[in-house]
Design a protein around this motif. Structure first.
Motif, mmCIF file in Angstrom:
data_model
loop_
_atom_site.group_PDB
_atom_site.id
_atom_site.type_symbol
_atom_site.label_atom_id
_atom_site.label_comp_id
_atom_site.label_asym_id
_atom_site.label_seq_id
_atom_site.Cartn_x
_atom_site.Cartn_y
_atom_site.Cartn_z
ATOM 1 N N LYS A 115 0.855 -1.190 0.000
ATOM 2 C CA LYS A 115 0.000 0.000 0.000
ATOM 3 C C LYS A 115 0.888 1.237 0.000
ATOM 4 C CE LYS A 115 -1.737 -1.327 3.801
ATOM 5 N NZ LYS A 115 -2.341 -1.510 5.095
ATOM 6 N N ALA A 116 0.588 2.194 -0.881
ATOM 7 C CA ALA A 116 1.280 3.480 -0.856
ATOM 8 C C ALA A 116 0.779 4.233 0.370
ATOM 9 C CB ALA A 116 1.003 4.270 -2.124
ATOM 10 N N THR A 117 1.702 4.646 1.226
ATOM 11 C CA THR A 117 1.329 5.308 2.468
ATOM 12 C C THR A 117 2.413 6.318 2.845
ATOM 13 O OG1 THR A 117 0.592 4.922 4.745
ATOM 14 C CG2 THR A 117 2.302 3.448 3.901
ATOM 15 N N TYR A 118 2.469 6.689 4.093
ATOM 16 C CA TYR A 118 3.458 7.668 4.547
ATOM 17 C C TYR A 118 3.684 7.496 6.047
ATOM 18 C CZ TYR A 118 -0.778 9.979 6.116
ATOM 19 O OH TYR A 118 -1.978 10.238 6.724
ATOM 20 N N HIS A 154 5.907 2.556 0.994
ATOM 21 C CA HIS A 154 4.959 1.496 0.646
ATOM 22 C C HIS A 154 5.098 0.428 1.717
ATOM 23 C CE1 HIS A 154 4.317 3.086 -3.485
ATOM 24 N NE2 HIS A 154 5.488 3.619 -3.210
ATOM 25 N N GLU A 155 3.952 -0.051 2.250
ATOM 26 C CA GLU A 155 4.002 -1.003 3.355
ATOM 27 C C GLU A 155 3.051 -2.168 3.129
ATOM 28 O OE1 GLU A 155 5.037 2.226 6.865
ATOM 29 O OE2 GLU A 155 3.033 1.338 6.825
ATOM 30 N N THR A 156 3.410 -3.299 3.750
ATOM 31 C CA THR A 156 2.518 -4.451 3.783
ATOM 32 C C THR A 156 1.561 -4.270 4.961
ATOM 33 O OG1 THR A 156 3.928 -5.731 5.284
ATOM 34 C CG2 THR A 156 4.330 -5.982 2.907
ATOM 35 N N ASP A 157 0.596 -5.145 5.052
ATOM 36 C CA ASP A 157 -0.219 -5.198 6.260
ATOM 37 C C ASP A 157 0.671 -5.624 7.420
ATOM 38 O OD1 ASP A 157 -2.596 -4.499 4.962
ATOM 39 O OD2 ASP A 157 -3.107 -6.597 4.526
ATOM 40 N N ASN A 162 17.998 -12.130 24.332
ATOM 41 C CA ASN A 162 17.508 -12.594 25.634
ATOM 42 C C ASN A 162 16.437 -11.660 26.211
ATOM 43 O OD1 ASN A 162 19.054 -14.983 25.841
ATOM 44 N ND2 ASN A 162 20.837 -13.730 26.361
ATOM 45 N N ILE A 163 15.749 -10.930 25.342
ATOM 46 C CA ILE A 163 14.626 -10.084 25.745
ATOM 47 C C ILE A 163 13.337 -10.834 25.409
ATOM 48 C CG2 ILE A 163 13.378 -7.934 25.292
ATOM 49 C CD1 ILE A 163 16.108 -6.643 24.655
ATOM 50 N N LYS A 164 12.514 -11.060 26.392
ATOM 51 C CA LYS A 164 11.239 -11.760 26.204
ATOM 52 C C LYS A 164 10.205 -10.772 25.671
ATOM 53 C CE LYS A 164 8.157 -15.050 26.895
ATOM 54 N NZ LYS A 164 7.833 -15.803 25.733
ATOM 55 N N ILE A 165 9.666 -11.063 24.504
ATOM 56 C CA ILE A 165 8.678 -10.196 23.859
ATOM 57 C C ILE A 165 7.290 -10.496 24.405
ATOM 58 C CG2 ILE A 165 7.550 -9.640 21.668
ATOM 59 C CD1 ILE A 165 10.243 -10.179 20.286
ATOM 60 N N LEU A 166 6.622 -9.458 24.890
ATOM 61 C CA LEU A 166 5.244 -9.593 25.363
ATOM 62 C C LEU A 166 4.243 -9.184 24.279
ATOM 63 C CD1 LEU A 166 5.689 -8.093 28.949
ATOM 64 C CD2 LEU A 166 5.719 -10.509 28.259
ATOM 65 N N LYS A 167 4.664 -8.270 23.418
ATOM 66 C CA LYS A 167 3.807 -7.783 22.327
ATOM 67 C C LYS A 167 4.720 -7.336 21.196
ATOM 68 C CE LYS A 167 0.137 -4.349 21.610
ATOM 69 N NZ LYS A 167 -0.602 -3.264 22.288
ATOM 70 N N LEU A 168 4.324 -7.640 19.955
ATOM 71 C CA LEU A 168 5.156 -7.344 18.787
ATOM 72 C C LEU A 168 4.298 -6.834 17.641
ATOM 73 C CD1 LEU A 168 7.831 -7.641 17.078
ATOM 74 C CD2 LEU A 168 7.122 -10.009 16.671
ATOM 75 N N LYS A 169 4.799 -5.812 16.973
ATOM 76 C CA LYS A 169 4.177 -5.301 15.744
ATOM 77 C C LYS A 169 5.280 -5.231 14.698
ATOM 78 C CE LYS A 169 2.233 -1.009 13.910
ATOM 79 N NZ LYS A 169 1.787 0.345 14.298
ATOM 80 N N THR A 170 5.043 -5.815 13.528
ATOM 81 C CA THR A 170 6.026 -5.748 12.444
ATOM 82 C C THR A 170 5.331 -5.826 11.094
ATOM 83 O OG1 THR A 170 8.149 -6.603 11.633
ATOM 84 C CG2 THR A 170 6.529 -8.236 12.354
ATOM 85 N N PHE A 171 5.990 -5.298 10.090
ATOM 86 C CA PHE A 171 5.513 -5.264 8.709
ATOM 87 C C PHE A 171 6.730 -4.990 7.840
ATOM 88 C CE2 PHE A 171 5.027 -1.280 10.879
ATOM 89 C CZ PHE A 171 5.605 -0.347 10.040
ATOM 90 N N LEU A 172 6.547 -4.945 6.550
ATOM 91 C CA LEU A 172 7.643 -4.638 5.632
ATOM 92 C C LEU A 172 7.399 -3.279 4.993
ATOM 93 C CD1 LEU A 172 8.081 -8.106 3.892
ATOM 94 C CD2 LEU A 172 9.253 -7.232 5.915
ATOM 95 N N ARG A 173 8.496 -2.595 4.668
ATOM 96 C CA ARG A 173 8.401 -1.251 4.086
ATOM 97 C C ARG A 173 9.397 -1.124 2.927
ATOM 98 N NH1 ARG A 173 9.248 3.071 8.405
ATOM 99 N NH2 ARG A 173 7.050 2.691 8.786
ATOM 100 N N LYS A 174 8.914 -0.518 1.836
ATOM 101 C CA LYS A 174 9.770 -0.136 0.711
ATOM 102 C C LYS A 174 9.787 1.386 0.633
ATOM 103 C CE LYS A 174 8.674 -4.040 -2.356
ATOM 104 N NZ LYS A 174 8.110 -4.383 -3.684
ATOM 105 N N ILE A 175 10.968 1.944 0.418
ATOM 106 C CA ILE A 175 11.111 3.380 0.252
ATOM 107 C C ILE A 175 11.716 3.617 -1.128
ATOM 108 C CG2 ILE A 175 12.099 5.512 1.153
ATOM 109 C CD1 ILE A 175 12.066 2.502 3.389
ATOM 110 N N LYS A 176 10.985 4.306 -1.984
ATOM 111 C CA LYS A 176 11.452 4.547 -3.352
ATOM 112 C C LYS A 176 12.171 5.897 -3.412
ATOM 113 C CE LYS A 176 7.899 1.624 -5.241
ATOM 114 N NZ LYS A 176 7.166 1.272 -6.410
ATOM 115 N N PHE A 177 13.395 5.885 -3.895
ATOM 116 C CA PHE A 177 14.208 7.101 -3.907
ATOM 117 C C PHE A 177 13.563 8.205 -4.742
ATOM 118 C CE2 PHE A 177 18.177 9.502 -5.115
ATOM 119 C CZ PHE A 177 18.302 10.116 -3.880
ATOM 120 N N LYS A 178 12.950 7.849 -5.864
ATOM 121 C CA LYS A 178 12.315 8.881 -6.697
ATOM 122 C C LYS A 178 11.183 9.573 -5.943
ATOM 123 C CE LYS A 178 9.264 5.694 -9.119
ATOM 124 N NZ LYS A 178 9.014 4.961 -10.334
ATOM 125 N N GLU A 179 10.528 8.880 -5.016
ATOM 126 C CA GLU A 179 9.483 9.495 -4.209
ATOM 127 C C GLU A 179 10.076 10.338 -3.077
ATOM 128 O OE1 GLU A 179 5.909 6.255 -4.917
ATOM 129 O OE2 GLU A 179 6.777 6.419 -2.910
#
Length: 190
Positions: free
Chosen positions: A27-30, A48-51, A75-92
């Motif tokens: 998705k094109a976003t910001y 641009h990001e994924t869900d 060795n850090i125990k994760i209690l909550k995590l949010k992650t996604f993928l991001r593309k950054i286009k240089f022309k933008e």
């Protein structure tokens, strides 16, 4: 606090996550999503990001690969995590207001740790810039981008992305982590 982990993902896991860059919907976003910026993504940091990847039972899901790798390497125990993928286009980025006026920011205080994993670039110019305060013009530390490098820091850390990327499309995996029970309790209250 900031940290760097070289060769973050095991090569087979790295390959699985890279496959997502070619196969998922974007998705094109910001950034930052806190403000609307007049409805024009070029008034912000266009990307641009994924869900967001959700927790599931699949050992080979991007969510679980990140969670297991991060816990094993830190060795850090994760209690909550949010992650996604991001593309950054240089022309933008070159068209965006932030290109000439790159200001440091802090991440959402509902998390303890924020970070990035770099996938396809290798330069100081498009890494992560760390600042002492929001009023600094120059970074105190530059963490260069490097394939399969992970950097993470406290969400109180002033930082910005490097804008002068040397490739047309920069691939990163942002992540946000809660590892303190009091942060988790606060987020559950809202």
């Amino acid at each position: 606090m900031f940290n760097v982990i070289e060769d973050f993902y095991h090569p087979s896991d790295f390959g699985l996550v890279v496959a997502n860059f070619m196969n998922l919907h974007w998705k094109a976003t910001y950034q930052s999503k806190v403000q609307l910026y007049g409805g024009n993504r070029f008034n912000a940091y266009p990307c641009h990001e994924t869900d967001i990847f959700e927790k599931d039972d699949n050992t080979f899901s991007t969510y679980n690969i990140l969670k297991n790798t991060f816990e094993n390497k830190t060795n850090i125990k994760i209690l909550k995590l949010k992650t996604f993928l991001r593309k950054i286009k240089f022309k933008e980025i070159k068209k965006a207001a932030c290109f000439k006026n790159n200001k440091p920011h802090k991440d959402d205080q509902g998390w303890d740790i924020a970070g990035l994993i770099y996938f396809n670039s290798g330069s100081l110019r498009d890494g992560t810039y760390i600042y002492n305060s929001e009023y600094d013009f120059d970074p105190s530390i530059i963490i260069g981008s490097k394939m399969n490098r992970c950097t993470y820091y406290d969400t109180e850390t002033w930082h910005s992305p490097g804008m002068e990327q040397e490739i047309e499309e920069r691939w990163v995996q942002p992540f946000f982590i809660v590892h303190k029970k009091e942060t988790l309790e606060k987020s559950n209250e809202t």
